[in-house]
Design an enzyme around this catalytic site. Structure first.
Site, PDB file in Angstrom:
ATOM      1  N   SER A 176     -74.137  12.516 -89.873  1.00  0.00           N
ATOM      2  CA  SER A 176     -75.479  12.652 -90.809  1.00  0.00           C
ATOM      3  C   SER A 176     -75.461  11.440 -91.542  1.00  0.00           C
ATOM      4  O   SER A 176     -75.814  10.277 -91.107  1.00  0.00           O
ATOM      5  CB  SER A 176     -75.134  13.686 -91.584  1.00  0.00           C
ATOM      6  OG  SER A 176     -76.503  14.244 -92.198  1.00  0.00           O
TER       7      SER A 176
ATOM      8  N   ASP B  71     -77.555  -2.087 -87.533  1.00  0.00           N
ATOM      9  CA  ASP B  71     -78.722  -2.318 -87.035  1.00  0.00           C
ATOM     10  C   ASP B  71     -79.511  -3.795 -87.861  1.00  0.00           C
ATOM     11  O   ASP B  71     -80.294  -4.473 -87.432  1.00  0.00           O
ATOM     12  CB  ASP B  71     -79.902  -1.554 -87.054  1.00  0.00           C
ATOM     13  CG  ASP B  71     -79.645  -0.424 -85.861  1.00  0.00           C
ATOM     14  OD1 ASP B  71     -78.460  -0.371 -85.353  1.00  0.00           O
ATOM     15  OD2 ASP B  71     -80.601   0.424 -85.732  1.00  0.00           O
TER      16      ASP B  71
ATOM     17  N   LYS C  71     -75.147  13.054 -85.326  1.00  0.00           N
ATOM     18  CA  LYS C  71     -76.074  14.038 -85.768  1.00  0.00           C
ATOM     19  C   LYS C  71     -77.247  13.268 -86.206  1.00  0.00           C
ATOM     20  O   LYS C  71     -77.242  12.423 -87.231  1.00  0.00           O
ATOM     21  CB  LYS C  71     -75.563  14.771 -87.024  1.00  0.00           C
ATOM     22  CG  LYS C  71     -76.368  15.812 -87.474  1.00  0.00           C
ATOM     23  CD  LYS C  71     -75.738  16.523 -88.906  1.00  0.00           C
ATOM     24  CE  LYS C  71     -76.670  17.442 -89.408  1.00  0.00           C
ATOM     25  NZ  LYS C  71     -77.859  16.993 -90.194  1.00  0.00           N
TER      26      LYS C  71
END
Length: 561
Positions: free
Chosen positions: A306, A317, A331
């Site tokens: 999460s 990223d 998740k």
């Protein structure tokens, strides 16, 4: 990826509609038959289905016995929610405080850290200036009685002990304590008060100029706690950081965003969410972060989920830092907590979240099949994923590129830039027996009792290391202790596990000092392959090129995970 249909999402709301229908039906008494009246009302509600509300109304008015409708709802709602995604959940009013406490960052209690390694409550540490500290409770005390109830030797479950010790602030609890060197029980009265729950479990200089922070959750206070910890470490000479998110199952989304903002430059996308209407909310770094240039390694494992994955994904990223460890949980769903008037709540999945490159990292699931979802981590173990990256497969359709040209994948957790397998090389049958039977841990409790004065005087990691370094016979003394408790020495296996046992002994002893978890992690890290690899990584010369993924990519279908 599975999306919830409109009909499925609305099921919990139909219960409320059933109550409305029952009220409206009363206005129609004396007209047509009961069934006809129900049909007319339910048709007027214009709902996608009326079977649920119709059934509830029939039970309320026609069942041979009576049952309170709220009692029935308490049984029905969890069944309905279990047919949604694996992370939607119904929380009864009786469970709300327990569920919310970790995220709210505080609870009302007496302010001790205790363990029940045996059948006795042993106080490991007392929160400085907390209620128990003010009442005279000391580390090493055994809690014999709570109020008038004997708890020593009773094998009472730990959660029941917690409930007895906690209570509203201002209330009192009487403790009868066993204390080393004192023949009679020590009686104290503790006035409960607010006790903070920490998100930062540990923060210290692990080596040279490298800081280490263990973050256990994303609660209301997490951002403040982390920035305070980083400020303290910077004053102690930190110029590089290891941020440990292993075992961190998440928490508040906004805290993950605020933490990512601390490390990213202005304009970098942190995360975006998308609801069932495909409406997106995008979060960008605003440039106010004070740690944008800090060399960074982020540790993750299969229990990182999460909010942990949001933070790790945002950094990965944006080619910021290096992600180290094993593949995270997977998740990618966002829950909204919706309260009911009786104090219960529904945590309903209302959106998917995506990393900056557009990855959904939610692992596949089948609606209504939570058992298979929960077994997925065990399946990873059986497929050897904890030990070799070659066993991990990704769908080519989920391939993404970062701005720096690094290849990343969605569809099932965050894959680290540097995969570090689980290390079992020092685990022997002897080690499994002494640890599995809790002999190793009990030894450290007794060791702490024998050296309580010296351990309580420790104020820094350096002092703790110096104190433990003087005890050169620690492992040999433990082996003799284990023999007295039924584990025959196997010196070949002891030699193989010696380094691991020594680290664990020192770590558990370190946790029995005022340093608490700093004392633990400062001693366990030499046998933690993920931390040692991160230290080596941060020692490497800086480069402008994004780190290549240190694993083999195997392509398969989207459903594979």
């Amino acid at each position: 990826m599975y999306r919830n249909s409109r009909r499925t999402i609305l099921f919990p709301l139909l219960l409320a509609a059933g109550v409305v229908a029952g009220l409206l039906l009363g206005q129609f008494l004396g007209r047509n038959s009961l069934e006809s009246r129900m049909r007319n009302v339910l048709q007027g509600l214009s709902l996608p289905t009326n079977k649920l509300t119709y059934t509830m109304a029939l039970i309320e008015r026609e069942w041979v016995d009576s049952i309170p409708m709220d009692t029935l709802a308490e049984r029905v709602i969890p069944l309905l929610v279990s047919e949604l995604d694996p992370h939607s959940a119904y929380i009864p009013a009786s469970e709300m405080q327990r569920v919310n406490e970790p995220l709210e960052g505080e609870f009302d209690g007496i302010g001790v850290v205790f363990n029940m390694a045996t059948d006795t409550v042993i106080v490991l540490n007392v929160i400085p200036s907390g209620p128990s500290d003010r009442a005279g409770v000391r580390a090493g005390d055994r809690i014999l009685r709570i109020n008038d109830s004997l708890v020593a030797g009773q094998r009472i479950p730990q959660e029941r002990i917690v409930r007895r010790l906690r209570g509203p602030r201002g209330s009192k609890v009487r403790l009868s304590l066993g204390r080393q060197g004192i023949g009679e029980p020590v009686e104290v009265e503790v006035v409960r008060d607010v006790i903070p729950l920490r998100s930062v479990e540990s923060a210290f200089i692990i080596r040279d100029d490298i800081g280490f922070v263990k973050l256990s959750q994303f609660a209301q206070t997490t951002h403040r706690e982390l920035t305070d910890a980083l400020d303290t470490l910077r004053r102690q000479g930190m110029n590089k950081l290891i941020l440990d998110l292993r075992g961190n199952s998440g928490g508040y989304l906004d805290q993950a965003i605020r933490l990512a903002n601390e490390f990213l430059p202005a304009g970098d996308l942190i995360v975006y969410t998308e609801d069932r209407n495909h409406e997106q909310v995008r979060e960008y770094a605003d440039g106010t972060g004070r740690w944008q240039e800090l060399p960074l390694a982020v540790l993750i494992d299969e229990q990182s989920a999460s909010a942990s994955e949001i933070l790790a994904g945002a950094l990965q990223d944006n080619d910021r830092g290096t992600i180290v460890g094993r593949r995270s949980f997977g998740k990618g769903l966002v829950q909204r907590q919706i309260g009911y008037p009786d104090g219960s709540a529904l945590r309903l999945t209302t959106a998917h979240y995506f990393t900056p490159t557009g990855r959904s990292i939610q692992k596949p699931y089948t609606v209504g099949d939570n058992a298979s979802y929960e077994d997925e981590l065990w399946n990873r173990y059986e497929h050897n994923e904890f030990f070799t990256a070659d066993s991990i497969r990704f769908a080519d359709s989920l391939r993404r590129l970062t701005p720096g040209g690094k290849v990343v994948y969605g569809g099932g957790g965050i894959m680290p830039d540097r995969f570090i397998p689980a290390d079992t090389s020092d685990v022997t049958r002897y080690f499994i027996e002494v640890s599995g039977r809790n002999i190793l841990y009990r030894y450290t409790i007794e060791y702490a009792d024998r050296h309580r004065e010296a351990l309580n005087a420790v104020r820094s990691v350096a002092e703790l290391r110096e104190l433990l370094d003087r005890d050169t016979g620690l492992v040999d003394d433990f082996v003799r202790y284990a023999a007295r408790h039924g584990v025959k020495p196997d010196y070949r296996q002891i030699a193989r596990s010696r380094r691991l046992m020594e680290a664990q002994l020192r770590a558990y002893i370190g946790r029995n000092t005022p340093l608490e978890d700093n004392g633990f992690y400062a001693n366990i890290y030499p046998v933690d392959a993920v931390i040692t690899a991160s230290i080596e990584l941060l020692d490497e010369p800086a480069t402008d090129q994004p780190a290549d993924h240190d694993y083999c990519l195997l392509y398969t279908s989207d459903a594979a995970d």
